[in-house]
Motif scaffolding. Structure first.
Motif, mmCIF file in Angstrom:
data_model
loop_
_atom_site.group_PDB
_atom_site.id
_atom_site.type_symbol
_atom_site.label_atom_id
_atom_site.label_comp_id
_atom_site.label_asym_id
_atom_site.label_seq_id
_atom_site.Cartn_x
_atom_site.Cartn_y
_atom_site.Cartn_z
ATOM 1 N N LYS A 147 -11.097 -3.342 4.252
ATOM 2 C CA LYS A 147 -11.252 -1.896 4.453
ATOM 3 C C LYS A 147 -10.043 -1.132 3.930
ATOM 4 O O LYS A 147 -10.175 -0.091 3.284
ATOM 5 N N LEU A 148 -8.838 -1.650 4.219
ATOM 6 C CA LEU A 148 -7.626 -0.972 3.769
ATOM 7 C C LEU A 148 -7.531 -0.924 2.245
ATOM 8 O O LEU A 148 -7.108 0.083 1.671
ATOM 9 N N HIS A 207 -10.283 -1.798 -5.366
ATOM 10 C CA HIS A 207 -11.563 -2.460 -5.101
ATOM 11 C C HIS A 207 -11.544 -3.942 -5.481
ATOM 12 O O HIS A 207 -12.242 -4.752 -4.860
ATOM 13 N N ARG A 209 0.836 -1.218 0.000
ATOM 14 C CA ARG A 209 0.000 0.000 0.000
ATOM 15 C C ARG A 209 0.862 1.256 0.000
ATOM 16 O O ARG A 209 0.469 2.284 -0.545
ATOM 17 N N ASP A 266 -10.072 -1.004 0.119
ATOM 18 C CA ASP A 266 -11.074 -0.047 -0.360
ATOM 19 C C ASP A 266 -10.578 1.386 -0.182
ATOM 20 O O ASP A 266 -10.771 2.234 -1.066
ATOM 21 N N GLU A 267 -9.973 1.669 0.962
ATOM 22 C CA GLU A 267 -9.449 3.013 1.216
ATOM 23 C C GLU A 267 -8.369 3.401 0.213
ATOM 24 O O GLU A 267 -8.230 4.575 -0.148
#
Length: 294
Positions: free
Chosen positions: A244-245, A252, A199, A247-248
């Motif tokens: 969640k991470l 997707h 990320r 998506d943030e």
């Protein structure tokens, strides 16, 4: 280029000696070995290690048992070189590991971490291919030569099935220090670290060279916790966070992979027959919950 080989120790003394001997036998002598004994009840393995009299070897014994994540963090504090690996105390380095990894680092100086080829061995030291490793082989990207991977495609691939072998990975120290180890996790703490690195824009170099022998046996942390269902409770919590991470980050597709975590659920399904056979009600409940995803 010196590579730090950090070895958290708590396990079979005979396998520990073989692990250390594989480090000493490296064809490239530019390494430093640090063994961090997590307060193992028997002090003779540490005495044997110190008795080797090799200036490249250091021995540290924790005053109290820190557990898996705690001892990993202690190892990270003791890293002095720019690159290191957290080698299992029952695993074996092939003689070319340090030399080949050093050349890969020079070739890919901006990469965050390096995954070599791995041979899986059993408790007896012979090659083996149990189901988890057949799945890893299926999930691993098909590459005939060294390649560099990054971004959402790498995250999705690892979430679909973690095909890396944590103890064999050579890490860039400054990158790992940036994120550290999540102490809430034991079984999936390596995957959690990898996702944070990816990320953050980091990259993974995959080498086809078989440079490491990873020991797979029933006494490992991952195997034991899989039996009583605790592994899957941890994985379920991890994948919920990972979704969640992703998506943030706007990834997707990776988020959808994390949501369904099919390889993890299939792994739980393979444990269910044994739980039913022994009528382990806690195990049946935990495994069923993970398989159906609630």
């Amino acid at each position: 280029m010196t590579i730090d080989i950090m070895m958290p120790f708590y396990g079979d003394p005979a396998q520990f000696r073989r692990a250390v001997e594989s480090v000493v036998a490296q064809s490239d002598p530019d390494w430093r070995l640090v063994v961090v004994d997590d307060n193992y009840p028997d002090t003779s393995p540490g005495d044997w290690l110190v008795g080797l009299g090799d200036a490249r070897i250091s021995y540290v014994r924790n005053e109290a048992n820190l557990g898996v994540a705690g001892n990993f963090s202690k190892c990270l504090e003791l890293v002095r070189s720019d690159y290191f690996l957290l080698m299992g105390c029952d695993d074996i380095l092939e003689p070319a590991y340090v030399g080949r990894m050093g050349s890969a680092i020079l070739e890919y100086p901006t990469a965050s971490y390096f995954q070599p080829g791995v041979t899986v061995i059993g408790s007896d030291g012979n090659p083996t291919t149990p189901l988890p490793d057949r799945v890893k082989r299926w999930a691993r990207p098909r590459r005939a030569s060294t390649s560099i991977l990054s971004g959402e495609s790498l995250a999705s691939s690892l979430l679909r099935g973690n095909w890396t072998y944590f103890p064999s990975i050579c890490w860039r120290a400054d990158v790992v220090r940036q994120y550290g180890f999540v102490e809430d996790f034991e079984v999936v703490l390596d995957l959690a670290l990898q996702l944070e690195i990816i990320r953050g824009g980091g990259s993974l170099v995959v080498l086809p060279d078989p440079l490491f022998r990873y020991r797979r046996h029933a006494g490992s942390v991952s195997s034991w916790s899989a039996k009583d269902g605790s592994r899957f409770a941890e994985e379920r919590a991890f994948f919920a966070t990972a979704r969640k991470l992703m998506d943030e980050a706007g990834w997707h597709h990776a988020a959808r992979v994390a949501r369904f975590h099919m390889s993890s659920r299939l792994n739980a399904a393979t444990k269910l027959p044994a739980a039913l056979r022994h009528w382990n009600t806690d195990g049946i409940r935990a495994l069923t919950r993970h398989i159906v995803g609630y």
